[in-house]
Design a protein around this motif. Structure first.
Motif, PDB file in Angstrom:
ATOM      1  N   PHE A 145       0.854  -1.227  -0.058  1.00 40.00           N
ATOM      2  CA  PHE A 145       0.020   0.097  -0.078  1.00 40.00           C
ATOM      3  C   PHE A 145       0.629   1.338   0.052  1.00 40.00           C
ATOM      4  N   LEU A 146       1.910   1.274   0.656  1.00 35.74           N
ATOM      5  CA  LEU A 146       2.749   2.367   0.974  1.00 35.74           C
ATOM      6  C   LEU A 146       3.220   2.876  -0.532  1.00 35.74           C
ATOM      7  N   LEU A 147       3.420   1.931  -1.398  1.00 30.63           N
ATOM      8  CA  LEU A 147       4.090   2.253  -2.791  1.00 30.63           C
ATOM      9  C   LEU A 147       3.134   2.660  -4.157  1.00 30.63           C
ATOM     10  N   ARG A 148       1.693   2.927  -3.364  1.00 27.33           N
ATOM     11  CA  ARG A 148       0.857   3.294  -4.329  1.00 27.33           C
ATOM     12  C   ARG A 148       1.126   4.585  -4.674  1.00 27.33           C
ATOM     13  N   GLU A 149       0.889   4.792  -6.200  1.00 27.06           N
ATOM     14  CA  GLU A 149       1.113   6.205  -6.693  1.00 27.06           C
ATOM     15  C   GLU A 149       0.417   7.165  -6.305  1.00 27.06           C
ATOM     16  N   ASP A 150      -0.884   6.906  -5.959  1.00 28.22           N
ATOM     17  CA  ASP A 150      -1.629   8.170  -5.218  1.00 28.22           C
ATOM     18  C   ASP A 150      -1.362   8.475  -3.921  1.00 28.22           C
ATOM     19  N   PHE A 151      -1.054   7.304  -3.262  1.00 26.24           N
ATOM     20  CA  PHE A 151      -0.593   7.629  -1.749  1.00 26.24           C
ATOM     21  C   PHE A 151       0.776   8.336  -1.864  1.00 26.24           C
ATOM     22  N   GLY A 152       1.672   8.064  -2.879  1.00 27.35           N
ATOM     23  CA  GLY A 152       2.928   8.778  -3.032  1.00 27.35           C
ATOM     24  C   GLY A 152       2.895  10.015  -3.334  1.00 27.35           C
ATOM     25  N   ARG A 153       1.815  10.526  -3.944  1.00 27.99           N
ATOM     26  CA  ARG A 153       1.653  11.997  -4.289  1.00 27.99           C
ATOM     27  C   ARG A 153       1.366  12.691  -3.012  1.00 27.99           C
ATOM     28  N   GLY A 154       0.349  12.253  -2.124  1.00 30.59           N
ATOM     29  CA  GLY A 154       0.224  12.681  -0.934  1.00 30.59           C
ATOM     30  C   GLY A 154       1.409  12.931   0.057  1.00 30.59           C
ATOM     31  N   ILE A 155       2.275  11.787   0.010  1.00 32.55           N
ATOM     32  CA  ILE A 155       3.589  11.954   0.850  1.00 32.55           C
ATOM     33  C   ILE A 155       4.262  13.041   0.283  1.00 32.55           C
ATOM     34  N   ALA A 156       4.668  13.320  -0.939  1.00 30.34           N
ATOM     35  CA  ALA A 156       5.328  14.121  -1.601  1.00 30.34           C
ATOM     36  C   ALA A 156       4.785  15.724  -1.310  1.00 30.34           C
ATOM     37  N   ALA A 157       3.523  15.858  -0.870  1.00 31.88           N
ATOM     38  CA  ALA A 157       2.847  17.042  -0.743  1.00 31.88           C
ATOM     39  C   ALA A 157       3.213  17.325   0.966  1.00 31.88           C
ATOM     40  N   LEU A 158       3.702  16.421   1.638  1.00 30.31           N
ATOM     41  CA  LEU A 158       3.664  16.967   3.068  1.00 30.31           C
ATOM     42  C   LEU A 158       4.867  17.638   3.569  1.00 30.31           C
ATOM     43  N   LYS A 159       5.873  17.772   2.739  1.00 28.40           N
ATOM     44  CA  LYS A 159       7.303  18.485   2.841  1.00 28.40           C
ATOM     45  C   LYS A 159       6.814  20.105   2.594  1.00 28.40           C
ATOM     46  N   GLN A 160       5.940  20.389   1.560  1.00 32.34           N
ATOM     47  CA  GLN A 160       5.549  21.664   1.610  1.00 32.34           C
ATOM     48  C   GLN A 160       5.176  22.419   2.985  1.00 32.34           C
ATOM     49  N   PHE A 161       4.378  21.560   3.453  1.00 32.06           N
ATOM     50  CA  PHE A 161       3.951  21.973   4.867  1.00 32.06           C
ATOM     51  C   PHE A 161       4.723  21.474   6.122  1.00 32.06           C
ATOM     52  N   ASP A 162       5.887  21.224   5.865  1.00 28.46           N
ATOM     53  CA  ASP A 162       6.805  20.689   6.780  1.00 28.46           C
ATOM     54  C   ASP A 162       6.204  19.581   7.956  1.00 28.46           C
ATOM     55  N   LEU A 163       5.336  18.893   7.548  1.00 26.71           N
ATOM     56  CA  LEU A 163       4.854  17.847   8.335  1.00 26.71           C
ATOM     57  C   LEU A 163       5.557  16.470   8.459  1.00 26.71           C
ATOM     58  N   ALA A 164       5.295  15.932   9.593  1.00 28.76           N
ATOM     59  CA  ALA A 164       6.148  14.477   9.634  1.00 28.76           C
ATOM     60  C   ALA A 164       5.024  13.101   9.220  1.00 28.76           C
ATOM     61  N   TYR A 165       5.428  12.279   8.909  1.00 24.62           N
ATOM     62  CA  TYR A 165       4.694  11.066   8.715  1.00 24.62           C
ATOM     63  C   TYR A 165       5.145   9.821   9.655  1.00 24.62           C
ATOM     64  N   ASP A 166       4.078   9.308  10.353  1.00 27.54           N
ATOM     65  CA  ASP A 166       3.951   8.073  11.031  1.00 27.54           C
ATOM     66  C   ASP A 166       3.778   6.895  10.120  1.00 27.54           C
ATOM     67  N   ILE A 167       4.640   5.778  10.372  1.00 25.73           N
ATOM     68  CA  ILE A 167       4.651   4.516   9.597  1.00 25.73           C
ATOM     69  C   ILE A 167       3.885   3.771  10.549  1.00 25.73           C
ATOM     70  N   LEU A 168       2.740   3.287  10.161  1.00 31.06           N
ATOM     71  CA  LEU A 168       2.015   2.353  11.169  1.00 31.06           C
ATOM     72  C   LEU A 168       1.986   1.011  10.302  1.00 31.06           C
ATOM     73  N   ILE A 169       2.791  -0.145  10.615  1.00 32.80           N
ATOM     74  CA  ILE A 169       2.763  -1.319   9.675  1.00 32.80           C
ATOM     75  C   ILE A 169       2.953  -2.491  10.547  1.00 32.80           C
ATOM     76  N   TYR A 170       2.695  -3.791   9.890  1.00 26.08           N
ATOM     77  CA  TYR A 170       3.002  -4.856  10.364  1.00 26.08           C
ATOM     78  C   TYR A 170       4.215  -5.383   9.738  1.00 26.08           C
ATOM     79  N   PRO A 171       4.905  -6.383  10.318  1.00 31.74           N
ATOM     80  CA  PRO A 171       6.530  -6.778   9.756  1.00 31.74           C
ATOM     81  C   PRO A 171       6.299  -7.313   8.296  1.00 31.74           C
ATOM     82  N   HIS A 172       4.888  -7.858   7.874  1.00 26.98           N
ATOM     83  CA  HIS A 172       5.011  -8.267   6.468  1.00 26.98           C
ATOM     84  C   HIS A 172       4.999  -7.022   5.405  1.00 26.98           C
TER      85      HIS A 172
END
Length: 274
Positions: free
Chosen positions: A113-140
């Motif tokens: 899921f983390l590698l989805r193109e639409d999700f990646g566009r959202g992640i790329a937008a975070l830097k503009q607003f100086d926001l961190a991102y928390d990664i909540l995942i399972y080992p797999h």
């Protein structure tokens, strides 16, 4: 200053909060409940993290933070897959207490899921607003997380709950390899949180966590680890003092400066709380 980098508030809704199957957390948890707990444990402030995937949740946490100054920052939710994600981030950026965002990726059936193109566009937008991102995942989902972190080398990331390894069996294989890969990237941090609820809830021992904490300390170093209680979720397995003691006992042999980093300094710097 001691900062709890990871806790939650909610007004319990049985229709919404179906993941809450333990009676110990099936009730309201609000700042008035946490404030005396923090005071009793010598904790000066906290970061409130989303537990529901809605903008209403983000509004709720920001309102609480505005009313209680011990809440030093909020990690909210915005739909990072949305075509208008930049607009929504711009809206929430008017609130200086919003320090980051999170998506409950552990609940997504797609292990990449983390590698989805639409999700990646959202992640790329975070830097503009100086926001961190928390990664909540399972080992797999860790292999995707490694590739994900490599794609965004200028984005501040923190892995929640050590990516939830299997403390009950003590199985390090696989998890360790990917955690070390994440730790090799200086823009990735890790929370020493959420451990007791991934162990044997009734019979865990502090020793259960040491092999995993050893890996995390070697991978990230004392400058990129942060204490988090995961209160009130932790109450399914342990009290707040017990959760805090797991970390303080483990880091007791580090220098005073390194202990101070893990218990608050790193969270303050990562989330830009001060």
């Amino acid at each position: 200053m001691i900062i709890d980098s990871h806790q939650h508030f909610w007004i319990f809704d049985p229709a919404r909060d179906t993941w809450m199957t333990d009676n110990s957390i099936r009730r309201n948890f609000l700042p008035a409940d946490l404030a005396p707990v923090l005071e009793a444990n010598g904790v000066n402030g906290c970061v409130a993290v989303q537990a529901d995937q809605s903008e209403a949740e983000t509004d709720f946490l920001l309102q609480l933070a505005a009313e209680d100054d011990f809440i030093k920052g909020v990690v909210g939710w915005v739909d990072l897959r949305s075509p208008n994600v930049t607009e929504r981030l711009a809206h929430f950026s008017q609130y200086p207490l919003l320090k980051g965002v999170r998506h409950i990726v552990q609940g997504e059936p797609d292990k990449e899921f983390l590698l989805r193109e639409d999700f990646g566009r959202g992640i790329a937008a975070l830097k503009q607003f100086d926001l961190a991102y928390d990664i909540l995942i399972y080992p797999h989902q860790l292999p995707a997380a490694v590739a994900f972190a490599k794609k965004f080398p200028e984005q501040r990331f923190v892995v929640d709950h050590l990516a939830k390894p299997d403390f009950e069996t003590g199985e390090l294989k696989g998890w360790e390899q990917h955690i070390r890969a994440l730790g090799a990237m200086p823009h990735v941090h890790c929370k020493l949180s959420g451990m007791v609820t991934e162990a044997d809830l009734q019979n865990w021992q502090q020793e259960d966590f040491i092999p995993f904490l050893n890996v995390a300390l070697e991978a990230f170093g004392p400058g990129r680890l942060m204490f988090g209680s995961d209160w009130p979720v932790c109450l399914m397995a342990a009290s707040y003092p017990q959760v805090k003691q797991i970390v303080t006992d483990y880091i007791a042999t580090l220098s005073a400066a390194e202990q101070a980093q893990i218990m608050g300094g790193n969270a303050a710097a990562f989330y830009k709380l001060i």
